[in-house]
Design an enzyme around this catalytic site. Structure first.
Site, PDB file in Angstrom:
ATOM      1  N   ARG A 235       0.849  -1.181   0.000  1.00  0.00           N
ATOM      2  CA  ARG A 235       0.000   0.000   0.000  1.00  0.00           C
ATOM      3  C   ARG A 235       0.890   1.238   0.000  1.00  0.00           C
ATOM      4  O   ARG A 235       1.949   1.264   0.631  1.00  0.00           O
ATOM      5  CB  ARG A 235      -0.933   0.018   1.228  1.00  0.00           C
ATOM      6  N   ASP A 259       4.737   0.089  -7.011  1.00  0.00           N
ATOM      7  CA  ASP A 259       3.519  -0.201  -7.753  1.00  0.00           C
ATOM      8  C   ASP A 259       2.337   0.517  -7.121  1.00  0.00           C
ATOM      9  O   ASP A 259       1.240   0.508  -7.675  1.00  0.00           O
ATOM     10  CB  ASP A 259       3.253  -1.710  -7.789  1.00  0.00           C
ATOM     11  N   GLU A 264      -2.016   8.111  -4.924  1.00  0.00           N
ATOM     12  CA  GLU A 264      -2.305   7.584  -6.259  1.00  0.00           C
ATOM     13  C   GLU A 264      -3.741   7.814  -6.701  1.00  0.00           C
ATOM     14  O   GLU A 264      -4.049   7.765  -7.893  1.00  0.00           O
ATOM     15  CB  GLU A 264      -2.001   6.088  -6.323  1.00  0.00           C
ATOM     16  N   HIS A 296      -0.037   0.562 -10.123  1.00  0.00           N
ATOM     17  CA  HIS A 296      -0.897  -0.367  -9.398  1.00  0.00           C
ATOM     18  C   HIS A 296      -1.381  -1.488 -10.324  1.00  0.00           C
ATOM     19  O   HIS A 296      -2.579  -1.794 -10.393  1.00  0.00           O
ATOM     20  CB  HIS A 296      -2.088   0.357  -8.775  1.00  0.00           C
TER      21      HIS A 296
END
Length: 332
Positions: A235, A259, A264, A296
């Site tokens: 996360r 990622d 985000e 992501h």
């Protein structure tokens, strides 16, 4: 059969959900917009909504959902930090999730980031496309013999640890519960301070909780080895991004792969190539040659998408029929 509104849905979601729905017969409405205070009216009349990681499921949104007749919030992901669980319980809304869709997908993406970042694959690819075949600046290191720290050895982290062990790394791990298979392999469970201090590579594969929020901060970075590689597929808020930028500037952090990103929600899952990115922190990350970012996508395999759809619709059907559902999320 129920009316299910899927927020933040993309074309790659449709095939999995349409296929899985053959066993349930729900009426699926795909909405590209995110769920939030300004869009919650789109759920009116639907007994179930399906949401993703960056949808806002706050108390005001839940109150509006309840007023519109929604009884189920189905997360098509494992994390649930974007849901006010206390408000959901008070309003009688059942929250369900997908605790494990394809641990291999995320674990394999984690390894891909490690290998790509170490061997500068992203930079080498761009050079060759431009006709530049020089190798200066592309020197990596052998993973064999290095110390890799895995924070969180649940379904995903366990596979990450095994993959790194098979690459002949010394693997350190942190988790409240030890995985006996990993112990039998030779993985060493240690405390977080030791993992931070001794690891050449640190992989974050734990959930976001008040205890893990900003676990990578200025204080922890100061204890790390010079040139450490940090990889986060967990996360975004596990990392204090501004502290990491300072670590990159000082050289304490040798490379970084993400990622997920703390902010985000304003960026990921949309084509913003025609826009000016006004997130100065994210823009600063993009200036480092030793930073690799994916948006992501660690979960994005055919197998994972099918599993997400199957579990999500199964959760909804179970709750609507009054059956016990093992994937219900409650406060605490």
């Amino acid at each position: 059969m129920a009316d299910v509104r899927l927020f933040s849905s993309k074309p790659y979601d449709h095939a999995g959900f349409d296929g899985a729905n053959a066993d349930h017969g729900h009426s699926l409405t795909y909405l590209e917009t995110r769920l939030g205070p300004d869009t919650v009216d789109l759920a009116a009349g639907a007994p179930a909504v399906c949401v993703f990681v960056n949808d806002v499921v706050s108390e005001p949104v839940l109150e509006a959902l309840a007023a519109g007749g929604t009884r189920i919030v189905a997360l098509r992901c494992a994390g649930f930090n974007n849901v006010d669980l206390d408000a959901a319980e008070r309003l009688g809304i059942t929250v369900v999730r997908v605790p494990a869709y394809s641990p291999n997908a995320v674990a394999e993406h984690t390894l891909a980031l490690i290998l790509s970042l170490n061997r500068r694959i992203h930079r080498a690819h761009n050079r060759v496309r431009d006709g530049n075949f020089a190798l200066d600046g592309l020197v990596g290191f052998d993973l064999a013999g290095k110390t890799a720290g895995v924070v969180g050895t649940g379904k995903i982290g366990m596979i990450v640890a095994r993959l790194l062990w098979h690459l002949r790394c010394r693997v350190l791990a942190v988790d409240v519960q030890q995985d006996q298979h990993l112990v039998d392999l030779g993985v060493e469970y240690v405390d977080l301070d030791q993992l931070m201090a001794e690891s050449d590579i640190i992989s974050l594969n734990c959930p976001l909780t008040p205890e893990t929020h900003h676990m990578i901060d200025a204080e922890s970075i100061a204890t790390m080895r010079d040139g450490v590689m940090i990889v986060n597929t967990g996360r975004g808020a596990l990392i204090d991004t501004e502290a990491v930028i300072q670590g990159l500037k000082s050289g304490r952090i040798g490379s970084l792969a993400l990622d997920v990103y703390e902010e985000e929600g304003a960026l990921f899952f949309e084509d913003r190539s025609h826009e000016i990115i006004d997130d100065d922190v994210f823009a600063r990350l993009l200036t480092f040659h030793n930073v690799l970012i994916t948006a992501h996508q660690a979960f994005l395999t055919r197998e994972a998408l099918d599993a997400i759809a199957t579990t999500t619709l199964g959760n909804i059907s179970a709750v609507l029929s009054g059956e016990a559902c093992p994937n219900v999320v409650t406060p605490g």
